[in-house]
Write a protein that holds these residues in place. Structure first.
Motif, PDB file in Angstrom:
ATOM      1  N   PRO A   1      -1.466  -2.833   2.631  1.00  0.00           N
ATOM      2  CA  PRO A   1      -1.241  -2.329   3.992  1.00  0.00           C
ATOM      3  C   PRO A   1      -0.601  -3.392   4.877  1.00  0.00           C
ATOM      4  CG  PRO A   1      -3.444  -1.758   3.229  1.00  0.00           C
ATOM      5  CD  PRO A   1      -2.873  -2.691   2.213  1.00  0.00           C
TER       6      PRO A   1
ATOM      7  N   LYS B   1      -1.166  -2.034  10.312  1.00  0.00           N
ATOM      8  CA  LYS B   1      -2.116  -1.014   9.863  1.00  0.00           C
ATOM      9  C   LYS B   1      -3.491  -1.615   9.584  1.00  0.00           C
ATOM     10  CE  LYS B   1       1.091   2.408   7.987  1.00  0.00           C
ATOM     11  NZ  LYS B   1       1.480   3.194   6.790  1.00  0.00           N
ATOM     12  N   GLN B   2      -3.501  -2.850   9.075  1.00  0.00           N
ATOM     13  CA  GLN B   2      -4.788  -3.517   8.855  1.00  0.00           C
ATOM     14  C   GLN B   2      -5.540  -3.674  10.170  1.00  0.00           C
ATOM     15  OE1 GLN B   2      -4.841  -7.158   6.518  1.00  0.00           O
ATOM     16  NE2 GLN B   2      -3.026  -6.508   5.381  1.00  0.00           N
TER      17      GLN B   2
ATOM     18  N   SER C   1      -5.169  -1.948  12.940  1.00  0.00           N
ATOM     19  CA  SER C   1      -5.586  -0.643  13.435  1.00  0.00           C
ATOM     20  C   SER C   1      -6.842  -0.167  12.710  1.00  0.00           C
ATOM     21  CB  SER C   1      -4.448   0.363  13.253  1.00  0.00           C
ATOM     22  OG  SER C   1      -4.841   1.650  13.659  1.00  0.00           O
ATOM     23  N   LEU C   2      -6.868  -0.337  11.390  1.00  0.00           N
ATOM     24  CA  LEU C   2      -8.044   0.047  10.611  1.00  0.00           C
ATOM     25  C   LEU C   2      -9.248  -0.795  11.022  1.00  0.00           C
ATOM     26  CD1 LEU C   2      -9.405   1.586   8.275  1.00  0.00           C
ATOM     27  CD2 LEU C   2      -8.530  -0.174   6.715  1.00  0.00           C
TER      28      LEU C   2
ATOM     29  N   ARG D   1      -4.643   6.586   5.373  1.00  0.00           N
ATOM     30  CA  ARG D   1      -3.527   6.457   6.304  1.00  0.00           C
ATOM     31  C   ARG D   1      -3.139   4.998   6.557  1.00  0.00           C
ATOM     32  NH1 ARG D   1      -5.177  11.201  10.668  1.00  0.00           N
ATOM     33  NH2 ARG D   1      -5.559  12.783   9.078  1.00  0.00           N
ATOM     34  N   SER D   2      -4.031   4.099   6.220  1.00  0.00           N
ATOM     35  CA  SER D   2      -3.701   2.683   6.394  1.00  0.00           C
ATOM     36  C   SER D   2      -2.852   2.145   5.246  1.00  0.00           C
ATOM     37  CB  SER D   2      -4.988   1.854   6.505  1.00  0.00           C
ATOM     38  OG  SER D   2      -5.648   1.757   5.242  1.00  0.00           O
ATOM     39  N   GLN D   3      -2.765   2.913   4.157  1.00  0.00           N
ATOM     40  CA  GLN D   3      -2.059   2.431   2.970  1.00  0.00           C
ATOM     41  C   GLN D   3      -0.548   2.578   3.113  1.00  0.00           C
ATOM     42  OE1 GLN D   3      -3.977   0.957   0.472  1.00  0.00           O
ATOM     43  NE2 GLN D   3      -5.542   1.369   2.023  1.00  0.00           N
TER      44      GLN D   3
END
Length: 761
Positions: free
Chosen positions: A480, A484-485, A487-488, A532-534
């Motif tokens: 990711p 995105k990391q 955000s997760l 969704r983070s991938q």
């Protein structure tokens, strides 16, 4: 007088001035000398060395002086290489090296662009056959419009376009071409007017919009998916002869069996396992994965190959399949049918008792499947419920397979690939093509066994090609992105779960998070957010490994009937291991980056078309249930509103944020939630809710709902997120969420990205 060789050379080097008059003028031939020239040209034509196109003579399989091209890649020096967009020659399409000087003022172009180019024959025998100069970059333009035929009260006919960005088209009754109101039709322009709607005429009647087949045709047309095989492709497939034993080992006595879905029509992989008799490998197994030898029938540069590359992969709709290859190849010659001799590429792998691979080797073989089994049939046999077929193969095939899988599972568990629990829904249609039911198929050990066998075969293919320094196309999956990391990480904080920082994330860290929420109210929510983070998996000639599978080397080898990437890997293996004359060519090797880019695009195109067709199908089914109430789950949260998925049908729909209540709702991206400004109550990703259907648009595949479930008080951590977001917006004078959630405002935004677990791999 010029010789035949002189005339032939002139025609080759001057394709833009090769009429008989031009040739006579070039050699200063007058009077009776023209009769001599006529005899030379007649002889060259009889020998097949020239042919007449319009008034000009040209070499067979030669490009015209000006031609539309697609830029496919670069040569070793970085120069752009192109091929003709359409090619009807009997030889493979020729390459054109695009040349550019500092004086050129033409457009900037790159790989994937379509251009119009001036073509020059290249006299350098060691280089590309042609060089070219870019005249202009071609813009993509489609003059036809796909839509539904409607009739107004005034009696006028209108086309309601499928693509809502396109304008309606007016159609006179004389240009209906047999179409009836409600039909899905393709309309081409008839005449343009400065005033009013454009005029059109029906070019093709696809079918009634009430038919599910018409709904899948919308996606085929909208995404420009090639679905009709050219005559030359069909002819080549029909004339293909069965493979012989040349360059093959005879493995027909081995107990190879196919295990596939019950409704499968082609069988491109067979498996077997046996205990290893080597005393040094006690408890180990020999595993064989045999894959249909598609490369024997689809050679580089052939009409079949050109069409397969254009399609990139097969596309699967609920009612039909748009195959990459004609049925003569996919369902016959390359289908590993029970009891029939079939050519295959096989990998023999030796593993130890803990599932670690000790060695592997690839072979070109002739095989004969001992049984065609379904997943449920094989699983039932292992569970003790035998039928006539499985009773015959239970000991020689199924039991050894499950024993070998038990060993492989030990290694898989130790490797710890990403284990997302995201069930895939399947639609069942009735005889009229309408939705009968939607269900989640059981995830059996039989599925997991075949999946793990295929993964190991794919790994072996990548490893052996790397060891031979053979260029190939990898299946890669990046970790990711840092964005995105983060955000997760912010989202997980709302659940009091931490995710370590750093760029060296491992799938095991995600698995630990998923294990923490197992069997809790947050299980599906966290699975969705982690998905969704991938990053999206893709094809590439540069290897970065496969993050999701936690593998350093991975290439698609096991489905050459339905994926062009696998066909490339087969050809690469044939070349690297000297398994026959039909391996990867030097030309094809240079094109691999462009091919990888193309098939990544066609894969994304197929996934989008499949999902949109499912949405249209369910919207059509629900169109008569306006006002009905459904149980749903919040699957997406945006500034514009909520996306929900119906529990019964798996259909996606939208709830505008302006309809949620009388107070302003603020959107929290990190918390995947919206909350009321005064009450602090709201909704978040994963909430189970009750909704009412307000509108259904079958052609667009759109459903609109209203929320029936009252908002709930969000966790304290989320409330603080919303307050912080609200404060920061007011402090800099902006209030975007406030304006977008005002009652009566127009919703905007798109569906969240849904990437299936299968597609990721």
């Amino acid at each position: 007088m010029p010789s035949k060789e002189d005339v032939l050379k002139f025609i080759t080097e001057n394709p833009d001035r090769a009429a008989k008059r031009d040739i006579a003028k070039a050699f200063n031939m007058k009077g009776d000398a023209r009769i001599y020239l006529k005899d030379i040209l007649r002889d060259l034509a009889a020998e097949g060395q020239v042919e007449k196109r319009t008034k000009k003579l040209t070499r067979p399989n030669a490009l015209p002086p000006i031609a539309p091209l697609t830029i496919t890649g670069r040569d070793n020096d970085g120069g752009l290489l192109a091929k003709p967009i359409e090619w009807s020659g009997t030889e493979p399409a020729p390459l054109v090296l695009l040349r550019r000087t500092h004086k050129d003022s033409g457009p900037t172009v790159g790989v994937g662009d379509q251009i119009l180019a001036k073509i020059f024959a290249n006299s350098d025998k060691g280089g590309t056959p042609y060089t070219g100069r870019v005249i202009k970059k071609l813009e993509k333009y489609d003059s036809s419009v796909l839509g539904v035929l409607r009739k107004l009260q005034s009696g006028e006919y209108r086309l309601e376009p499928v693509n809502r960005k396109q304008n309606e088209v007016s159609i006179d009754a004389e240009f209906l071409n047999g179409a009836e109101v409600g039909d899905l039709v393709e309309v081409t322009p008839h005449q343009k007017s400065r005033f009013g709607l454009p005029q059109g005429k029906v070019a093709q009647v696809i079918g009634s919009i009430s038919s599910e087949k018409a709904l899948s045709m919308i996606a085929i047309h909208e995404h420009e998916i090639p679905h009709i095989f050219p005559e030359k492709v069909i002819e080549q497939a029909e004339n293909a002869k069965a493979a012989t034993m040349d360059n093959r080992e005879d493995w027909r006595s081995l107990p190879l069996a196919t295990i596939d879905p019950a409704d499968a029509k082609d069988y491109d992989d067979a498996v077997m396992a046996q205990p290893d008799t080597d005393p040094a490998n006690e408890g180990g197994f020999v595993i064989v994965v045999a894959i249909a030898d598609v490369s024997f029938y689809v050679s580089h540069g052939s009409a079949l190959d050109h069409e397969a590359l254009k399609r990139g992969n097969s596309v699967y709709f609920p009612d039909r399949v748009v195959p990459m290859l004609p049925e003569r190849i996919s369902n016959d010659l390359c289908s590993l049918r029970e009891g029939v001799d079939r050519p295959a590429m096989a990998v023999r792998m030796v593993i130890d008792a803990n599932g670690r691979k000790r060695s592997h080797s690839f072979h070109r073989i002739m095989m004969r499947s001992i049984a065609r089994l379904s997943y449920n049939q094989a699983q039932a046999a292992i569970d003790g419920v035998l039928d006539e077929k499985t009773e015959r193969v239970i000991d020689i095939s199924l039991k050894p397979l499950w024993q070998a899988y038990a060993a492989l599972k030990k290694a898989r568990d130790k490797r710890e690939p990403l284990e997302l629990d995201l069930p895939e829904k399947k639609l069942i249609l009735d005889d009229q093509g309408q939705v009968l039911k939607v269900f989640i198929p059981d995830r059996l050990d039989a599925h997991k066994l075949i999946e793990e066998f295929m993964i190991q075969a794919n790994v072996a293919a990548a490893e052996v090609l790397e060891s031979k320094s053979q260029p190939l196309i990898y299946r890669i999956h990046d970790l990711p992105s840092m964005t995105k990391q983060e955000s997760l990480r912010d989202f997980l904080k709302t659940l009091e779960i931490t995710l370590a920082r750093g760029s060296e994330l491992r799938p095991s860290q995600f698995n630990g998070i998923l294990a923490r929420v197992k069997d809790t109210d947050h299980e599906e929510l966290v699975n969705q957010v982690v998905l969704r983070s991938q990053s999206q998996a893709q094809y590439n000639t540069d290897n970065i490994g496969h993050f999701g599978l936690n593998l350093r080397h991975y290439a698609h080898f096991t489905s050459p009937i339905r994926r062009y990437a696998d066909l490339i890997v087969h050809r690469a293996l044939i070349r690297a291991l000297n398994l026959g004359p039909d391996g990867l060519t030097n030309t094809e090797t240079g094109e691999l980056p462009a091919i990888a880019q193309n098939i990544s695009m066609t894969e994304r195109r197929a996934m989008l078309a499949e999902r949109e067709t499912t949405d249209r199908l369910i919207a059509h089914h629900l169109a008569e249930q306006i006002g009905a109430e459904f149980q749903a789950r919040v699957q997406g949260v945006t500034r514009a509103g909520l996306f929900v998925t119906l529990a019964t049908y798996g259909a996606d729909g939208f709830i505008p944020i302006s309809t949620l209540g009388r107070e302003y709702y603020h959107y929290d991206e990190a918390g995947h939630s919206v909350a009321g400004e005064r009450s602090g109550k709201g909704y978040r990703l994963g909430d189970n809710v009750e909704v009412r259907l307000v509108e259904a648009q079958p052609v667009a595949g759109a459903l609109r709902f209203e929320m029936l479930t009252e908002p709930r008080l969000l966790p304290a951590s989320l409330q603080s997120h919303h307050k912080a977001t609200k404060f920061s917006r007011k402090s800099d004078g902006r209030s975007k969420s406030r304006s977008s959630s005002r009652p009566g405002s127009r919703p905007s935004g798109g569906k969240p990205s849904h990437v299936s677990r299968k597609a990721k791999k």
